[in-house]
Design a protein around this motif. Sequence first.
Motif, short mmCIF file in Angstrom:
data_model
loop_
_atom_site.label_atom_id
_atom_site.label_comp_id
_atom_site.label_asym_id
_atom_site.label_seq_id
_atom_site.Cartn_x
_atom_site.Cartn_y
_atom_site.Cartn_z
N VAL A 22 0.84 -1.21 0.00
CA VAL A 22 0.00 0.00 0.00
C VAL A 22 0.87 1.25 0.00
O VAL A 22 0.61 2.20 -0.75
CB VAL A 22 -0.97 -0.01 1.20
N VAL A 23 1.91 1.27 0.81
CA VAL A 23 2.76 2.46 0.89
C VAL A 23 3.47 2.71 -0.44
O VAL A 23 3.51 3.84 -0.92
CB VAL A 23 3.77 2.34 2.06
N THR A 24 4.02 1.68 -1.05
CA THR A 24 4.77 1.89 -2.29
C THR A 24 3.85 2.26 -3.44
O THR A 24 4.22 3.05 -4.31
CB THR A 24 5.59 0.65 -2.67
N ARG A 25 2.65 1.71 -3.49
CA ARG A 25 1.73 2.04 -4.58
C ARG A 25 1.05 3.39 -4.38
O ARG A 25 0.65 4.02 -5.34
CB ARG A 25 0.69 0.95 -4.75
N ALA A 26 0.90 3.82 -3.15
CA ALA A 26 0.24 5.09 -2.87
C ALA A 26 1.23 6.23 -2.70
O ALA A 26 0.84 7.35 -2.39
CB ALA A 26 -0.61 4.95 -1.61
N PHE A 27 2.51 5.96 -2.91
CA PHE A 27 3.55 6.95 -2.67
C PHE A 27 3.31 8.24 -3.45
O PHE A 27 3.51 9.34 -2.94
CB PHE A 27 4.92 6.37 -3.02
#
Length: 113
Positions: A22-27
């Motif tokens: 989630v963090v890497t895709r929503a960065f």
Amino acid sequence: MSSDFSGIWPWVATIGLAVVTVVTRAFFMIPEREVPMPEWFKRGLKYAPLAALAAVIAPELLMSQGALIGTLADARLPAALCATLYFFWKRGILGTIVVGMAVYLPLHIGLGW
């Protein structure tokens, strides 16, 4: 420490992987305003999907077991050629896949290429 997958560790790993995903895709959606980028970088980003696709397909098409293919009697080559010709003729993705597989499977399974 036991070797089976019972207990809390599979849950910890699953939750950790979900958080990282989630963090890497929503960065890029986290900042409130657009991140300034040079114009040359924005132009280069347009080619990123094509470059990624070529990086995945080229080794699969041109290599076998870690080495370049040494013969033209490989089912992948005529299948890729026919699929490419179909794509430029009709511009349809599904038809491209069907044509490629229709050429590949008889050559690979039937003739053993």
